[in-house]
Scaffold this motif. Structure first.
Motif, PDB file in Angstrom:
ATOM      1  N   GLN A  81       0.828  -1.209   0.000  1.00 16.82           N
ATOM      2  CA  GLN A  81       0.000   0.000   0.000  1.00 16.82           C
ATOM      3  C   GLN A  81       0.862   1.258   0.000  1.00 16.82           C
ATOM      4  OE1 GLN A  81      -3.440   0.563  -0.288  1.00 16.82           O
ATOM      5  NE2 GLN A  81      -3.178  -1.519  -1.031  1.00 16.82           N
ATOM      6  N   HIS A  82       1.967   1.234   0.742  1.00 14.22           N
ATOM      7  CA  HIS A  82       2.878   2.381   0.737  1.00 14.22           C
ATOM      8  C   HIS A  82       3.386   2.647  -0.679  1.00 14.22           C
ATOM      9  CE1 HIS A  82       3.962   1.534   5.233  1.00 14.22           C
ATOM     10  NE2 HIS A  82       2.695   1.800   5.042  1.00 14.22           N
ATOM     11  N   SER A  83       3.758   1.577  -1.355  1.00 14.00           N
ATOM     12  CA  SER A  83       4.237   1.710  -2.728  1.00 14.00           C
ATOM     13  C   SER A  83       3.173   2.313  -3.622  1.00 14.00           C
ATOM     14  CB  SER A  83       4.665   0.335  -3.250  1.00 14.00           C
ATOM     15  OG  SER A  83       5.100   0.420  -4.593  1.00 14.00           O
ATOM     16  N   LEU A  84       1.932   1.842  -3.477  1.00 18.62           N
ATOM     17  CA  LEU A  84       0.834   2.309  -4.320  1.00 18.62           C
ATOM     18  C   LEU A  84       0.564   3.800  -4.107  1.00 18.62           C
ATOM     19  CD1 LEU A  84      -1.383   1.290  -6.313  1.00 18.62           C
ATOM     20  CD2 LEU A  84      -2.854   0.988  -4.296  1.00 18.62           C
ATOM     21  N   VAL A  85       0.494   4.219  -2.858  1.00 23.80           N
ATOM     22  CA  VAL A  85       0.194   5.617  -2.552  1.00 23.80           C
ATOM     23  C   VAL A  85       1.322   6.532  -3.000  1.00 23.80           C
ATOM     24  CG1 VAL A  85      -0.180   7.288  -0.681  1.00 23.80           C
ATOM     25  CG2 VAL A  85      -1.404   5.102  -0.676  1.00 23.80           C
ATOM     26  N   HIS A  86       2.563   6.100  -2.800  1.00 20.60           N
ATOM     27  CA  HIS A  86       3.688   6.949  -3.207  1.00 20.60           C
ATOM     28  C   HIS A  86       3.827   7.011  -4.726  1.00 20.60           C
ATOM     29  CE1 HIS A  86       5.437   8.356   0.540  1.00 20.60           C
ATOM     30  NE2 HIS A  86       5.037   7.211   1.072  1.00 20.60           N
ATOM     31  N   ARG A  87       3.409   5.979  -5.422  1.00 23.40           N
ATOM     32  CA  ARG A  87       3.359   6.081  -6.892  1.00 23.40           C
ATOM     33  C   ARG A  87       2.378   7.173  -7.305  1.00 23.40           C
ATOM     34  NH1 ARG A  87       6.034   2.373  -9.788  1.00 23.40           N
ATOM     35  NH2 ARG A  87       6.590   0.385  -8.790  1.00 23.40           N
ATOM     36  N   HIS A  88       1.249   7.210  -6.628  1.00 20.26           N
ATOM     37  CA  HIS A  88       0.255   8.249  -6.901  1.00 20.26           C
ATOM     38  C   HIS A  88       0.850   9.629  -6.625  1.00 20.26           C
ATOM     39  CE1 HIS A  88      -4.110   9.844  -6.052  1.00 20.26           C
ATOM     40  NE2 HIS A  88      -3.570  10.365  -7.135  1.00 20.26           N
ATOM     41  N   TYR A  89       1.516   9.760  -5.496  1.00 19.88           N
ATOM     42  CA  TYR A  89       2.157  11.039  -5.164  1.00 19.88           C
ATOM     43  C   TYR A  89       3.227  11.395  -6.199  1.00 19.88           C
ATOM     44  CZ  TYR A  89       4.630  14.689  -2.675  1.00 19.88           C
ATOM     45  OH  TYR A  89       5.221  15.891  -2.346  1.00 19.88           O
ATOM     46  N   ASN A  90       3.990  10.397  -6.610  1.00 18.51           N
ATOM     47  CA  ASN A  90       5.072  10.649  -7.564  1.00 18.51           C
ATOM     48  C   ASN A  90       4.561  11.089  -8.929  1.00 18.51           C
ATOM     49  OD1 ASN A  90       6.813   9.934  -5.529  1.00 18.51           O
ATOM     50  ND2 ASN A  90       7.284   7.898  -6.339  1.00 18.51           N
ATOM     51  N   ASP A  91       3.309  10.771  -9.232  1.00 20.78           N
ATOM     52  CA  ASP A  91       2.721  11.276 -10.478  1.00 20.78           C
ATOM     53  C   ASP A  91       2.703  12.808 -10.475  1.00 20.78           C
ATOM     54  OD1 ASP A  91       2.320   8.754 -11.517  1.00 20.78           O
ATOM     55  OD2 ASP A  91       0.225   8.610 -10.851  1.00 20.78           O
ATOM     56  N   ARG A  92       2.505  13.406  -9.299  1.00 22.90           N
ATOM     57  CA  ARG A  92       2.581  14.876  -9.179  1.00 22.90           C
ATOM     58  C   ARG A  92       3.967  15.367  -9.569  1.00 22.90           C
ATOM     59  NH1 ARG A  92       3.217  16.871  -4.871  1.00 22.90           N
ATOM     60  NH2 ARG A  92       2.466  18.969  -5.354  1.00 22.90           N
ATOM     61  N   LEU A  93       4.975  14.656  -9.078  1.00 25.33           N
ATOM     62  CA  LEU A  93       6.355  15.065  -9.335  1.00 25.33           C
ATOM     63  C   LEU A  93       6.700  14.925 -10.815  1.00 25.33           C
ATOM     64  CD1 LEU A  93       8.077  13.359  -6.255  1.00 25.33           C
ATOM     65  CD2 LEU A  93       7.152  15.682  -6.431  1.00 25.33           C
ATOM     66  N   LYS A  94       6.162  13.877 -11.442  1.00 22.03           N
ATOM     67  CA  LYS A  94       6.416  13.681 -12.865  1.00 22.03           C
ATOM     68  C   LYS A  94       5.864  14.860 -13.675  1.00 22.03           C
ATOM     69  CE  LYS A  94       5.845   9.521 -14.431  1.00 22.03           C
ATOM     70  NZ  LYS A  94       5.273   8.258 -15.020  1.00 22.03           N
ATOM     71  N   LYS A  95       4.706  15.365 -13.274  1.00 20.74           N
ATOM     72  CA  LYS A  95       4.110  16.515 -13.965  1.00 20.74           C
ATOM     73  C   LYS A  95       4.939  17.781 -13.781  1.00 20.74           C
ATOM     74  CE  LYS A  95      -0.596  14.702 -13.580  1.00 20.74           C
ATOM     75  NZ  LYS A  95      -1.922  14.852 -12.922  1.00 20.74           N
ATOM     76  N   GLN A  96       5.774  17.799 -12.740  1.00 22.13           N
ATOM     77  CA  GLN A  96       6.655  18.941 -12.500  1.00 22.13           C
ATOM     78  C   GLN A  96       7.968  18.830 -13.283  1.00 22.13           C
ATOM     79  OE1 GLN A  96       7.194  19.150  -8.237  1.00 22.13           O
ATOM     80  NE2 GLN A  96       4.999  19.306  -7.844  1.00 22.13           N
ATOM     81  N   GLY A  97       8.125  17.731 -14.016  1.00 23.67           N
ATOM     82  CA  GLY A  97       9.331  17.541 -14.808  1.00 23.67           C
ATOM     83  C   GLY A  97      10.369  16.635 -14.181  1.00 23.67           C
ATOM     84  N   ILE A  98      10.073  16.097 -12.994  1.00 26.29           N
ATOM     85  CA  ILE A  98      11.009  15.180 -12.337  1.00 26.29           C
ATOM     86  C   ILE A  98      11.039  13.861 -13.108  1.00 26.29           C
ATOM     87  CG2 ILE A  98      11.627  14.059 -10.169  1.00 26.29           C
ATOM     88  CD1 ILE A  98      11.609  17.161 -10.124  1.00 26.29           C
TER      89      ILE A  98
END
Length: 291
Positions: A81-98
């Motif tokens: 579940q930690h992995s799943l939620v942080h993937r969701h959070y990381n989608d925000r970072l991807k949109k920022q160009g990370i």
């Protein structure tokens, strides 16, 4: 909490942290360094949690204690579940160009291609136990000292609060597999800790530097960010110096994770979540209960 009385591992699924909302880019104190420190750690979790699960489950068929076997199953569900939620959070970072995909690809290579070539199964679960100790240490820091996350966005803070609570619940699982099933002695236990003590911060620093570049900071601006940030980390009373005793406890002969007392406000999060079912409200309550 003690070795006799400690938290129960409870997998919690489908929690809503509002991560699709209008979270500010620099959500912690409007500070690029503090924010990107947490953001960089988030990029590690999907592959890192997968590594933890894989390392522990390598010993699943050798576990004869039904209690530990159930704890491994619950540990696996929590980490997934930690992995799943942080993937969701990381989608925000991807949109920022990370470069999330590149970071994950490098970590996947490191954890699942390179590491098995140069380490044993016992060393890998030893690395997992060491990183779980460091994670529990950081969780204690962030949520027992209210000022550290006082000016952070409550949605991201709630995500990390939930993660922290579950790290406390399962903090001894990898350690028990390492010592009781893999039969690691003292040096087999502490050598992985020495390795991750240097490897973990260097990995996080490299990702943070990438983020600063994506954010458009010049070399001189990045230098100033690092100077202020390292002072925040290591100044007397800063982020990490007060946790030194917790860290060094791992090196004591006879150490066990449940011998360490931490997060007296754990019950506050649990009561609030059970009463409301709201992970953000529980995160706010946990933060408010800090000293």
């Amino acid at each position: 909490m003690s070795a006799q009385q400690h938290a129960t591992i409870v997998p919690r699924e489908q929690l809503d942290f509002g991560l699709d909302g209008d979270i500010p880019k620099y959500w912690m104190d409007n500070d690029p360094f503090k924010t990107r420190f947490f953001d960089a750690m988030s990029t590690l979790f999907p592959q890192g949690e997968k590594f933890f699960i894989t390392s522990v489950r390598e010993y699943r068929d050798q576990i004869t204690d039904p209690k530990l076997l159930q704890e491994v199953k619950d540990f696996t569900r929590q980490e997934a579940q930690h992995s799943l939620v942080h993937r969701h959070y990381n989608d925000r970072l991807k949109k920022q160009g990370i470069e999330i995909d590149a970071i994950e690809a490098e970590l996947q290579q490191r954890f699942f291609v390179d590491a098995p070539k140069v380490t044993t199964a016992r060393q890998r679960v030893g690395i997992t136990a060491a990183l779980e100790h460091l994670t529990a240490m950081m969780c204690t820091t962030f949520f027992e000292r209210r000022e550290l996350l006082d000016t952070s966005d409550p949605r991201v803070r709630a995500m990390y609060a939930w993660h922290a609570i579950e790290e406390v619940e399962h903090k001894a699982v990898a350690f028990d597999v390492l010592t009781k099933v893999a039969k690691a002695g003292y040096w087999s236990r502490v050598m992985p800790m020495i390795t991750v003590t240097f490897g973990f911060p260097l990995t996080v620093a490299g990702i943070m530097n990438h983020m600063f570049k994506v954010d458009g900071f010049s070399l001189w601006e990045r230098t100033k960010l690092w100077a202020r940030g390292l002072w925040w980390f290591y100044k007397p009373g800063g982020l990490f110096i007060p946790t030194l005793g917790y860290y060094l406890a791992y090196y004591k002969p006879g150490f066990h994770p449940w011998k360490l007392q931490e997060m007296p406000s754990y019950g506050t999060w649990l009561e609030t979540f059970q009463r409301t079912g709201d992970a953000i409200a529980a995160g706010n309550a946990l933060h408010a209960a800090g000293q």
